[in-house]
Design an enzyme around this catalytic site. Structure first.
Site, PDB file in Angstrom:
ATOM      1  N   CYS A  51      37.781  37.303  83.668  1.00 26.36           N
ATOM      2  CA  CYS A  51      38.811  36.263  83.668  1.00 26.36           C
ATOM      3  C   CYS A  51      38.180  35.035  83.030  1.00 26.36           C
ATOM      4  O   CYS A  51      36.971  34.831  83.123  1.00 26.36           O
ATOM      5  CB  CYS A  51      39.256  35.964  85.099  1.00 26.36           C
ATOM      6  SG  CYS A  51      40.322  34.522  85.213  1.00 26.36           S
ATOM      7  N   ASP A 438      50.829  37.591  41.324  1.00 24.46           N
ATOM      8  CA  ASP A 438      50.236  37.858  40.049  1.00 24.46           C
ATOM      9  C   ASP A 438      50.999  39.059  39.469  1.00 24.46           C
ATOM     10  O   ASP A 438      51.599  39.808  40.218  1.00 24.46           O
ATOM     11  CB  ASP A 438      48.767  38.168  40.364  1.00 24.46           C
ATOM     12  CG  ASP A 438      48.043  38.833  39.267  1.00 24.46           C
ATOM     13  OD1 ASP A 438      47.833  38.163  38.265  1.00 24.46           O
ATOM     14  OD2 ASP A 438      47.664  40.001  39.424  1.00 24.46           O
TER      15      ASP A 438
HETATM   16  N1  LIG Z   1      39.989  41.882  27.578  1.00 20.46           N
HETATM   17  C1  LIG Z   1      41.216  41.773  27.075  1.00 20.46           C
HETATM   18  N2  LIG Z   1      41.673  42.720  26.254  1.00 20.46           N
HETATM   19  C2  LIG Z   1      42.912  42.619  25.745  1.00 20.46           C
HETATM   20  N3  LIG Z   1      43.747  41.611  25.980  1.00 20.46           N
HETATM   21  C3  LIG Z   1      43.346  40.639  26.786  1.00 20.46           C
HETATM   22  C4  LIG Z   1      42.064  40.668  27.391  1.00 20.46           C
HETATM   23  N4  LIG Z   1      41.925  39.573  28.134  1.00 20.46           N
HETATM   24  C5  LIG Z   1      43.066  38.894  28.041  1.00 20.46           C
HETATM   25  N5  LIG Z   1      43.928  39.519  27.210  1.00 20.46           N
HETATM   26  C6  LIG Z   1      45.261  39.057  26.837  1.00 20.46           C
HETATM   27  O1  LIG Z   1      45.471  37.796  27.440  1.00 20.46           O
HETATM   28  C7  LIG Z   1      46.553  37.863  28.372  1.00 20.46           C
HETATM   29  C8  LIG Z   1      46.220  37.046  29.588  1.00 20.46           C
HETATM   30  O2  LIG Z   1      45.166  37.655  30.271  1.00 20.46           O
HETATM   31  P1  LIG Z   1      44.885  37.400  31.802  1.00 20.46           P
HETATM   32  O3  LIG Z   1      43.773  38.260  32.164  1.00 20.46           O
HETATM   33  O4  LIG Z   1      44.755  35.919  32.011  1.00 20.46           O
HETATM   34  O5  LIG Z   1      46.226  37.815  32.529  1.00 20.46           O
HETATM   35  P2  LIG Z   1      46.834  39.268  32.873  1.00 20.46           P
HETATM   36  O6  LIG Z   1      45.775  40.113  33.417  1.00 20.46           O
HETATM   37  O7  LIG Z   1      47.579  39.814  31.710  1.00 20.46           O
HETATM   38  O8  LIG Z   1      47.950  38.925  33.902  1.00 20.46           O
HETATM   39  P3  LIG Z   1      47.878  38.525  35.415  1.00 20.46           P
HETATM   40  O9  LIG Z   1      47.565  37.089  35.409  1.00 20.46           O
HETATM   41  O10 LIG Z   1      49.251  38.825  35.873  1.00 20.46           O
HETATM   42  O11 LIG Z   1      46.831  39.386  36.058  1.00 20.46           O
HETATM   43  C9  LIG Z   1      46.744  39.321  28.654  1.00 20.46           C
HETATM   44  O12 LIG Z   1      48.072  39.616  28.967  1.00 20.46           O
HETATM   45  C10 LIG Z   1      46.338  39.968  27.344  1.00 20.46           C
HETATM   46  O13 LIG Z   1      47.418  39.938  26.461  1.00 20.46           O
END
Ligand SMILES: Nc1ncnc2c1ncn2[C@@H]1O[C@H](COP(=O)(O)OP(=O)(O)OP(=O)(O)O)[C@@H](O)[C@H]1O
Ligand SMILES: [Zn+2]
Length: 751
Positions: A51, A438
Site C-alpha cells: 500500500c 508523413d
Molecule cells: N536519394 C534520393 N533518390 C531519389 N530521389 C530523392 C532522394 N532523396 C530525395 N529525393 C527526392 O526529393 C523528394 C523529397 O525527399 P524527402 O526525403 O525529403 O521526402 P520523401 O521521402 O519523398 O517524403 P516524406 O517526407 O513523405 O517521407 C523525394 O520525393 C524525391 O523526389
C-alpha cells in the site's frame, strides 16, 4: 517522460503526513540519473510494501542510513531499488527490519524471468480474518440484542476480534507513530483504541476486522493489475528446440540459447526467441507484438519474434538476440518504465492527498474538542465523530485510483500493439486536435514502382542506366524503385561505378561518372542547378497531378531523363483518416515530396490539408504553426527526415516499430505494425482512460465527502466508514482494470 528528481532523491520533508498522501504508487528515476550516482545498486522485493502507506516510512528510515544515495519505489511490483556507497548491505537490511519490512534481495539479472507467487495472502491469514470478522459480528449482534455495549461477552468477543485481526495493524501503526509518521495503520490503531476507550467495543472490533479484510482484498486486486503486465511476459515459451552440432535436436531452456543457434518451431507452437527464418515457411500470428492476429506470411530471410504463434508450417530459424533482449522483453521493459513516470492526474492526486490527510486530521481534532469544550456537548458523541473522521482521513482509494487505471491502460495498449512510453501520453492522446502525417511509408507503403519514363535528351537506356547507378547508392524509396525497375528490365546489364556520391537532403543525390557530375532528384534540384525550363515543368505537373513522384536525371548543363514513380496507398490509411475525422481530429500531410503529388494523394485518402516541398526544418516549422493555430498536435512519421518534427509534436508516433530499434527508442508512442488505425484506437483508449480516471477520482472523493459530512452532522458509524473506504478502494481498482477488457473487445469492432 521521466519523473522529476524531487520524487526520486531521498526526501525528508512531509514526515508527518499520512504516508498514502505524499507518495505515488510508483516512483522511479530516469536511467541516466541512476547511472552516475551510487557505487552499487540493490533491488529488494518487499512483500508487505503493498500500500502506498509504506513508502514514506521506508523513505524516512533509509534517509538516516549514511551512504544511501537514491531510492526507487515500484509499489506495484513491490520492488525497491537502492543506490548506495556502502561496503555491504547489512545496514540497509537492519534498517528495513527495524521498521518491520520483510525485504528479500532480488537478483536483477534473473528478475525478468522469475515467476513469482505474488499473492501476499495465505489460507491461514484468510482463516484468521474470517474468524475476526465473525467474532466482531457476534459482538455487534449480542450488543444490539441485549442493548448493552459493555457486557463481558461483548467485551471478550470484541477483544478477541481486535487481537486476532489487528495485531499486524497495531504493529505497523506503532512503528509508524514511533517514526512520527501518520499512516493508515497508525490512523486505524488510534481509531480502534479510541473506540475502546469510549466503550464502543463492538464498533472497535468491527473496524479492525473490516480493515484487515479490506487490506487483504486490496492487495489481491493490486495483484491483478500486476498480472496485466506480467501476462505479456508469459507469452514467450520457456523452452526451445535447438539444433546440435551432430544434427540432432535438443530441448533446452530459452535462457540458455545463444545467438546464431538454429531453432525448430512446429505448427501451433510459439516462437521462443527472436530470429531470422532460414528454412521452411509459415504464417505467424504476431498479435503478442503487433496486436494484429491475422497471420503474416513468413519466408526465408523474414524476421520472427519471440512470443508470436506459428500457425501453419514447420520452420527453422537462426536466433538473433538473447532472451532478455527480445522485442517482447524490450516492450515489457518499456511498459515498466512507462509505469514509473507519473501521469499528470496522478501528480495532481498525490498533491491533493498531501493536503487532504493533515486537513482531515486537524478537522478530527477540532470536532473532538470544540463542541464539548465550547458548547458543553457530550464528549463521547464528539470523540466518536472524530474517530470516524480519522478512519476517512487516509486517501488510499484516491491514491490507488490513478496508477491502477494508467497501468491497465498501458497494458491494454500493449496488447493492441501500441507501445506508450508514459502515462502522460496516454492521458494526452485525447487532447490531440491535429495529426500530422508523413507521406512516404506512412500513408503510402513506401515501396513505389516506376510508372513512366520520359526521355528529354540523348539515349534513354543509357540515361536510365546512369539513373539506376546513382540510385543504387541510396536507400531512399524513390531510388529503390528505380533500381528495382532496372534490375527487372535489364537483369544482365551491370551498373556503372560512381564516385564522390553524395545525398542531397530533400532533393536527391549527386555523383561523378567519367569525370562528369550527374544529378538525380526532384524539381527543386533542377531549379537549383539553374537548368529548368517551362516544357519540363508542364510535363512534371501532369505526372504530379496524378499523385506520381518525379525525379529527373541531369548533368551540369541539362535535364536528361524523367522517371515517374507511384506509391501505393496503404489500405488502412483511408479508414484511419476517416476515424480520426469522426473524432474531430484534423489531418495534415507533411512531405518532402512536391505539393501537387502530396495534394493528389491527400485527396485519395481524405486528408484535410497537404503540404509538400518541405525540408526537415520546414516540417518542424509546420508543426509549430499547427500548434499555435490548433493546440495539441501529434505527428506520425518514419523518423528519418522528420525527427525534429516528431520531437516537436506533443506526441510523436512511430510506425512499424517491431524490428526497428530506433522507432521503439525514440517515439513517444510506437505502433508495432504499419496500421495507421492504431492511432484512432490509441485516442479512443486515451478517452476511455480519462473517463475512468475521472470516475475513479470522483468516486473516491465523493465517498469521502459524503462520509465527512455524515460524520460531522449525521450518524456515520465507524464500521460504515471502514466499509465505505474499502468499497471505494475496490471499486476504483476494478474500474481501472476494466480498461484492459474494454480494449480487447473494441479491437474486433475496429479491425
Ligand atoms: N536519394 C534520393 N533518390 C531519389 N530521389 C530523392 C532522394 N532523396 C530525395 N529525393 C527526392 O526529393 C523528394 C523529397 O525527399 P524527402 O526525403 O525529403 O521526402 P520523401 O521521402 O519523398 O517524403 P516524406 O517526407 O513523405 O517521407 C523525394 O520525393 C524525391 O523526389
Ligand atoms: Zn522549374
Amino acid at each position: 517522460m521521466s519523473s522529476t528528481t524531487e520524487q526520486t532523491s531521498i526526501c525528508t520533508s512531509n514526515q508527518h503526513d499520512c504516508a498514502c498522501g505524499d507518495t505515488p504508487l510508483i516512483t522511479a528515476t530516469s536511467p541516466e540519473s541512476t547511472a552516475a550516482v551510487g557505487a552499487s545498486s540493490v533491488v529488494y522485493r518487499i512483500e508487505n510494501m503493498d500500500c502506498p502507506t509504506e513508502e514514506t516510512l521506508i523513505r524516512q528510515k533509509l534517509t538516516s542510513v549514511e551512504g544511501i544515495t537514491q531510492l526507487k519505489f515500484n509499489l506495484l511490483e513491490r520492488k525497491l531499488t537502492i543506490e548506495h556507497r556502502l561496503a555491504d548491505e547489512k545496514p540497509i537490511q537492519r534498517a528495513l527490519q527495524e521498521i518491520g519490512m520483510q525485504a528479500e534481495l532480488v537478483d536483477t539479472a534473473t528478475q525478468a524471468q522469475q515467476h513469482r507467487s505474488t499473492s501476499p495472502t495465505s489460507s491461514k491469514s484468510w482463516w484468521l480474518i474470517g474468524l475476526g470478522v465473525a467474532s466482531a459480528i457476534a459482538a455487534e449482534v449480542i450488543a444490539w440484542v441485549s442493548g448493552n455495549e459493555s457486557s463481558w461477552a461483548v467485551i471478550a468477543l470484541s477483544l478477541f476480534a481486535i487481537l486476532i485481526s489487528g495485531v499486524g495493524t497495531y504493529k505497523k501503526g506503532w512503528i509508524a507513530l514511533a517514526n512520527l509518521n501518520l499512516n493508515i495503520n497508525a490512523l486505524m490503531a488510534i481509531a480502534v483504541t479510541g473506540a475502546v476507550i469510549i466503550g464502543q467495543w463492538p464498533e472497535a472490533a468491527m473496524v479492525m476486522a473490516l480493515f484487515s479484510l479490506s487490506e487483504m482484498i486490496e492487495a489481491l486486486s493490486l495483484d491483478r493489475a500486476r498480472n496485466a503486465i506480467r501476462g505479456l511476459m508469459a507469452m514467450a515459451p520457456e523452452q526451445a528446440t535447438v539444433k546440435q552440432a551432430d544434427g540432432t535436436w535438443l530441448t533446452v531452456g530459452t535462457d540458455q540459447v545463444q545467438i546464431g543457434e538454429i531453432l525448430r518451431v512446429a505448427p501451433g507452437e510459439r516462437v521462443p526467441l527472436d530470429g531470422v527464418l532460414t528454412e521452411g515457411a509459415s504464417a505467424i500470428d504476431q498479435a503478442p507484438i503487433t496486436g494484429e492476429s491475422i497471420p503474416v506470411a513468413k519466408n526465408i530471410g523474414d524476421q520472427v519474434f519471440a512470443g508470436t504463434i506459428n500457425q501453419s508450417g514447420s520452420f527453422l530459424y537462426r536466433v538473433s538476440s538473447l532472451k532478455s533482449d527480445s522485442m517482447l522483453a524490450r516492450i515489457i521493459v518499456r511498459i515498466e518504465e512507462a509505469q514509473a513516470s507519473r501521469a499528470p492526474t496522478q501528480r495532481f492526486v498525490d498533491q491533493f492527498a498531501k493536503i487532504y490527510t493533515p486537513v482531515v486530521f486537524l478537522l478530527a481534532l477540532a470536532v473532538m474538542i470544540v463542541p464539548p469544550v465550547f458548547f458543553g456537548l457530550l464528549w463521547s458523541v464528539w470523540v466518536y465523530k472524530a474517530l470516524v473522521l480519522l478512519v476517512i482521513a487516509c486517501p488510499c482509494a484516491l491514491v490507488v485510483s490513478t496508477p491502477v487505471t494508467v497501468v491497465s491502460g498501458l497494458a491494454a495498449a500493449a496488447k493492441a500493439g501500441i507501445l506508450i512510453k508514459g502515462g502522460v501520453y496516454l492521458e494526452d492522446g485525447r487532447n490531440l486536435k491535429v495529426l500530422a502525417l508523413d507521406k512516404t511509408g506512412t500513408i503510402t507503403l513506401g515501396k513505389p514502382s516506376v510508372t513512366d519514363i520520359t526521355p528529354l535528351q540523348g539515349d534513354t537506356n543509357t540515361h536510365l542506366g546512369l539513373a539506376a547507378s546513382l540510385a543504387n547508392r541510396s536507400d531512399h524509396p524513390v531510388s529503390g524503385a528505380i533500381c528495382r525497375y532496372w534490375k527487372t528490365q535489364f537483369p544482365t546489364v551491370s551498373l556503372t561505378e560512381v564516385s564522390q556520391f553524395e545525398a542531397l537532403m530533400g532533393r536527391g543525390v549527386k555523383a561523378r561518372v567519367d569525370d562528369q557530375w550527374f544529378y538525380l532528384g526532384n524539381h527543386r534540384l533542377v531549379e537549383e542547378l539553374g537548368i529548368c525550363n517551362t516544357s519540363l515543368e508542364a510535363t512534371l505537373r501532369t505526372f504530379e497531378g496524378d499523385g506520381k513522384t518525379v525525379v529527373i536525371l541531369c548533368n551540369e548543363t541539362a535535364p536528361l531523363l524523367m522517371v515517374a514513380v507511384a506509391d501505393t496507398v496503404r489500405e488502412t490509411s483511408r479508414q484511419a483518416i476517416a476515424e480520426l475525422h469522426a473524432m474531430g481530429v484534423r489531418t495534415v500531410m507533411l512531405t518532402g515530396d512536391n505539393t501537387l503529388t502530396a495534394k493528389a494523394i491527400a485527396k485519395l485518402v481524405g486528408i484535410d490539408d497537404a503540404r509538400g516541398d518541405l525540408l526537415p526544418e520546414d516540417k518542424l516549422a509546420a508543426i509549430q504553426q499547427e500548434i499555435t493555430q490548433y493546440g495539441h498536435v501529434g505527428m506520425v512519421g518514419d523518423g528519418i527526415n522528420d525527427a525534429p518534427a516528431l520531437a516537436k509534436a506533443h506526441i510523436g508516433f512511430a510506425m512499424g516499430a517491431a524490428g526497428t530499434d530506433t522507432a521503439l527508442e525514440t517515439a513517444d508512442v510506437a505502433l508495432m505494425d504499419d496500421d495507421l488505425r492504431k492511432i484512432p484506437q490509441f485516442i479512443q483508449l486515451s478517452q476511455r482512460t480519462s473517463r475512468i480516471l475521472k470516475q475513479n477520482i470522483s468516486l473516491a472523493l465523493g465517498i469521502k465527502v459524503i462520509f465527512l459530512i455524515l460524520a460531522v452532522f449525521g450518524s456515520a458509524s465507524l464500521w460504515m466508514a471502514v466499509f465505505a473506504d474499502m468499497g471505494a478502494s475496490l471499486l476504483v481498482i476494478f474500474n481501472g482494470l476494466r480498461l484492459v477488457k474494454l480494449t480487447t473487445t473494441s479491437k474486433t469492432t475496429l479491425v
